[in-house]
Design an enzyme around this catalytic site. Sequence first.
Site, short mmCIF file in Angstrom:
data_model
loop_
_atom_site.label_atom_id
_atom_site.label_comp_id
_atom_site.label_asym_id
_atom_site.label_seq_id
_atom_site.Cartn_x
_atom_site.Cartn_y
_atom_site.Cartn_z
N LYS A 1 -96.81 45.02 53.49
CA LYS A 1 -97.23 46.09 54.42
C LYS A 1 -98.15 47.09 53.71
O LYS A 1 -98.19 47.11 52.47
CB LYS A 1 -96.00 46.79 55.00
CG LYS A 1 -95.12 47.48 53.96
CD LYS A 1 -93.83 48.02 54.57
CE LYS A 1 -92.92 48.64 53.54
NZ LYS A 1 -91.61 49.01 54.10
N ARG B 1 -82.81 54.16 61.88
CA ARG B 1 -84.23 54.05 62.22
C ARG B 1 -84.38 53.20 63.48
O ARG B 1 -84.44 53.71 64.57
CB ARG B 1 -85.00 53.50 61.02
CG ARG B 1 -86.48 53.71 61.11
CD ARG B 1 -87.19 53.52 59.76
NE ARG B 1 -87.09 52.17 59.21
CZ ARG B 1 -87.66 51.80 58.06
NH1 ARG B 1 -88.37 52.68 57.37
NH2 ARG B 1 -87.52 50.57 57.61
N HIS C 1 -81.40 47.12 57.05
CA HIS C 1 -82.18 47.76 55.98
C HIS C 1 -81.34 48.86 55.34
O HIS C 1 -80.74 49.67 56.04
CB HIS C 1 -83.47 48.34 56.56
CG HIS C 1 -84.44 48.83 55.53
ND1 HIS C 1 -84.85 48.06 54.45
CD2 HIS C 1 -85.11 50.01 55.41
CE1 HIS C 1 -85.72 48.76 53.72
NE2 HIS C 1 -85.88 49.94 54.28
N ARG D 1 -86.06 40.87 51.18
CA ARG D 1 -87.39 41.43 51.48
C ARG D 1 -87.81 42.25 50.26
O ARG D 1 -87.38 43.37 50.07
CB ARG D 1 -87.33 42.29 52.75
CG ARG D 1 -86.86 41.50 53.97
CD ARG D 1 -86.88 42.36 55.23
NE ARG D 1 -86.18 43.62 55.06
CZ ARG D 1 -84.85 43.79 55.18
NH1 ARG D 1 -84.07 42.75 55.47
NH2 ARG D 1 -84.32 44.97 55.00
N TYR E 1 -114.56 73.87 41.22
CA TYR E 1 -114.36 74.80 42.33
C TYR E 1 -113.34 75.88 41.98
O TYR E 1 -112.30 75.59 41.40
CB TYR E 1 -113.84 74.05 43.56
CG TYR E 1 -114.86 73.16 44.23
CD1 TYR E 1 -116.05 73.68 44.72
CD2 TYR E 1 -114.61 71.80 44.38
CE1 TYR E 1 -116.97 72.85 45.36
CE2 TYR E 1 -115.52 70.97 45.02
CZ TYR E 1 -116.71 71.50 45.50
OH TYR E 1 -117.61 70.69 46.12
N CYS F 1 -112.21 67.49 42.58
CA CYS F 1 -113.11 67.54 43.74
C CYS F 1 -112.89 66.31 44.61
O CYS F 1 -112.10 65.43 44.29
CB CYS F 1 -114.56 67.56 43.28
SG CYS F 1 -114.92 68.76 41.98
N MET F 2 -113.60 66.24 45.73
CA MET F 2 -113.42 65.10 46.63
C MET F 2 -113.80 63.78 45.96
O MET F 2 -113.14 62.76 46.15
CB MET F 2 -114.25 65.30 47.91
CG MET F 2 -113.94 64.25 48.98
SD MET F 2 -114.99 64.34 50.42
CE MET F 2 -114.44 65.85 51.17
N ASP F 3 -114.85 63.79 45.16
CA ASP F 3 -115.38 62.54 44.63
C ASP F 3 -115.48 62.49 43.12
O ASP F 3 -115.84 61.46 42.56
CB ASP F 3 -116.79 62.31 45.20
CG ASP F 3 -116.86 62.71 46.65
OD1 ASP F 3 -116.24 62.00 47.46
OD2 ASP F 3 -117.48 63.74 46.97
C1 LIG Z 1 -90.68 48.41 53.25
C2 LIG Z 1 -89.51 47.61 53.63
C3 LIG Z 1 -88.92 46.74 52.71
C4 LIG Z 1 -89.34 46.68 51.26
O1 LIG Z 1 -88.79 47.76 50.55
P1 LIG Z 1 -89.01 47.88 48.96
O2 LIG Z 1 -88.15 49.03 48.58
O3 LIG Z 1 -90.45 48.17 48.78
O4 LIG Z 1 -88.62 46.59 48.37
C5 LIG Z 1 -87.90 45.93 53.16
N1 LIG Z 1 -87.46 45.99 54.43
C6 LIG Z 1 -87.99 46.84 55.34
C7 LIG Z 1 -87.46 46.85 56.72
C8 LIG Z 1 -89.02 47.68 54.97
O5 LIG Z 1 -89.54 48.52 55.87
#
Ligand SMILES: *Cc1c(COP(=O)(O)O)cnc(C)c1O
Length: 378
Positions: free
Chosen positions: A40, A138, A168, A221, A267, A313-315
């Site tokens: 992601k 969540r 999760h 995951r 700045y 700065c920005m850049d």
């Molecule tokens: C982002 C996410 C993960 C991964 O989490 P990490 O701590 O980066 O391993 C796993 N499951 C869900 C639902 C997530 O949103």
Amino acid sequence: MSPLNYRPTKMLVNLDAIRSTIRKLTEYLPEKTMTIAVVKANGYGHGDVEVALAAFEAGAGMVSVATPDEALRLRERGIKGDILVMGPSPVSFALIAAELGISVTVPDENWLLAVNARNWEVGMVLKVHVKIDSGMGRIGLRDKQSLELVVDTINNSEHFLFEGIFTHFASADEEDATGTRNQFEKFMELVGTLHEKPRLVHASNSAATLLYPEYALDAVRFGISMYGIAPSTYVEGKIPFHLERALTLETELAHVKKVPAGSFISYGATYETTEDEWIGTLPIGYADGLRRGLRGQEVLIDGKRMPLVGTICMDQCMVKLPNEYPVGQKVVLLGVQGDEEIKMEEWADRLDTIPYEIAVTLMKRIPRIFTGENGQHN
Ligand SMILES: *Cc1c(COP(=O)(O)O)cnc(C)c1O
């Protein structure tokens, strides 16, 4: 590198490091456990498509993203393997997901009922993972009754394939394991009410994967740690195998000058030289993700630490040099140079945040250069 990248500021992403971490993970996990590589937010800033390909090569069975658009992008760029959208998807995405073989998450019963009421063509099948809210608060189902309704709806339709069920953890990266154990038990209790389990029952993120192999189930995951970053300092101290960092952020000195004592830099004139000082200018700024709060942060030049001085700065930004260095001299902002290393954790501490946020706020303006086998630029 595209010939259009004239600016020397770039991010090197070592795909070999990512593959090596996934291989070590596979060895560490029980044999039946599949790795779902989390890509992601543009692969935590590293480059979603390239990381997804590397992850599949190294043995990941699936990749996951947070949003439908991230999944579409992967399919459009030729990723053929399994993709799971872990966050909520609008009901309107369901038919497209079915068509493209993208697995989606069931966040609650109303979503599933609305998707079920859509105009399904004969033969269309949507792969779903049911989310259980075991304590994160969540998305997900929280009780047996909602789970029963959802599973019945799935099983009574020929347009759903019950591919997975997951939860999760909210605090798996902390020393106190109680919350994680409670969440796991609540999840397993609900999973235990199913007459038939789906192919993939999964719970662990990186922290839980590394700390609690007994929670591995059918899949994990694996996100932040695939990129070589520990989820927290606590987890870092308990890591079961070496995590190799994939990312180096570097640039070059674009301009170097000696300024007399009493000169102001940048700045707001907030930095004043106390003696004659060598000042270098770096072509990177907050529009690249080098946040203004990183003023005073050190960078590596010639294997040594040197501080950024004055407002970022920005850049561009300025660095105080101990002596003259040539324009074009390599500068490492994140990564290793000589015996020194600057980690995302160091930036994160300075900005009072976590390395996750550092990784994903390195902007698209910085070109990603992929190194290692099958990198376009090895
Ligand atoms: C982002 C996410 C993960 C991964 O989490 P990490 O701590 O980066 O391993 C796993 N499951 C869900 C639902 C997530 O949103």
